[in-house]
Design an enzyme around this catalytic site. Structure first.
Site, short mmCIF file in Angstrom:
data_model
loop_
_atom_site.label_atom_id
_atom_site.label_comp_id
_atom_site.label_asym_id
_atom_site.label_seq_id
_atom_site.Cartn_x
_atom_site.Cartn_y
_atom_site.Cartn_z
CB THR A 41 -0.80 -0.07 1.32
OG1 THR A 41 -1.52 -1.28 1.32
CG2 THR A 41 -1.71 1.08 1.54
CG ASP A 71 -5.41 -2.14 5.70
OD1 ASP A 71 -5.12 -2.86 4.73
OD2 ASP A 71 -4.68 -1.20 6.07
N GLY A 104 0.45 -3.40 4.88
CA GLY A 104 0.59 -4.78 5.33
C GLY A 104 -0.64 -5.57 4.94
N GLY A 144 -4.21 -6.54 5.07
CA GLY A 144 -5.42 -5.84 5.52
C GLY A 144 -6.16 -6.55 6.64
N1 GLY Z 1 -3.06 -3.22 3.10
C1 GLY Z 1 -3.61 -3.46 1.84
C2 GLY Z 1 -4.47 -4.63 1.75
O1 GLY Z 1 -4.35 -5.59 2.48
O2 GLY Z 1 -5.33 -4.63 0.92
#
Ligand code: GLY
Length: 280
Positions: free
Chosen positions: A154, A185, A204, A206
């Protein structure tokens, strides 16, 4: 004036030194563009501006260069939080838009501030945002060869402006190969949260970040008087029982900055008020 950005994770075992160097250079360049912009703009405007630059760089998994889901499509999520009025806006699983963070910015002025799926895509189209494919040849190749590339992650940005105002922006192309409809997330308060005391953006897995309520938890602890570093430490310790995979960047009203990761290593850069710092 403080600004921190992240671009997901870097894995020593699956990524080359050349990739690391490219990411370091890209982050420093974007950090400096964000810093210049911040001189004459608010924290919220600067968080959007900087997140857009990260979305536009195909090295990072957001906007251009987003991961492809199990059905071959790209669906992206992004959120924005204004620490001044504590307003959150975001899009979940939007398609064919170059900069999801700009749609989140537009939604900030609406009564309905979080849109998902086709509703989010239609809203962007109706608002005049051109349809744009964010797919790159590299992501398609990874998809076709079923090569999961965890480590691209991300993107996010947290900012404290000259007036001490805070804001957070986070944007993602997701995990890659996920079931269509899966919710990241990034456009939730677990991945992106801010108030007048603290702003946090996470990266990381989500599911782990949502399970840990990570961004909200850190912000709440700082609001209740805990120093930023301690709030990170305690919240990251709470990911340990389930081996949560996460990283986060944060800034406070007082000008404290901090970052932490549960597994090496978060790709980040920061301006701490005096100097630029980049992950090594
Ligand atoms: N942090 C991004 C996802 O897991 O979609």
């Amino acid at each position: 004036m403080r600004i921190l950005i992240h671009g997901g994770f870097f894995s020593e075992s699956s990524q080359s030194n050349e990739t690391k160097h490219k990411k370091q250079q890209a982050l420093l360049e974007i950090l400096n563009q964000g810093k210049d912009f911040l001189k004459n703009h608010s924290a919220l405007e600067s968080a959007v501006y900087t997140a857009k630059l990260l979305e536009d760089n195909p090295l990072f998994n957001a906007g251009i260069g987003s991961q492809i889901q199990s059905d071959g499509k790209i669906r992206m999520s992004a959120a924005l939080m204004d620490g001044v009025n504590q307003k959150f806006s975001g899009v979940i699983n939007i398609e064919d838009i170059q900069n999801p963070v700009l749609i989140a910015q537009k939604l900030m002025k609406e009564e309905d501030r979080v849109l998902g799926g086709i509703g989010a895509t239609n809203y962007a189209k109706d608002a005049g945002f051109p349809m744009f494919s964010t797919e790159t040849a590299e992501r398609r190749h990874e998809f076709l060869t079923k090569k999961q590339s965890l480590g691209t992650g991300t993107i996010g940005c947290v900012v404290q402006d000259r007036k001490g105002r805070l804001a957070a922006a986070t944007s993602t192309g997701g995990k890659g190969f996920e079931i269509p409809g899966r919710i990241s997330d990034s456009a939730t308060i677990a991945g992106n949260y801010a108030n007048e005391y603290c702003a946090i953006s996470c990266t990381g897995v989500g599911e782990d970040i949502v399970s840990g309520g990570l961004a909200t938890k850190i912000v709440t602890r700082v609001t209740d008087g805990m120093p930023l570093e301690k709030a990170f430490e305690k919240s990251f310790n709470e990911l340990k029982p389930y081996d949560g995979f996460a990283g986060a960047i944060g800034v406070t009203k007082k000008g404290e900055i901090f970052y932490q990761e549960s597994h090496p290593k978060i790709v980040f850069a920061a301006f701490n008020g005096e100097a630029d710092i980049v992950f090594t």
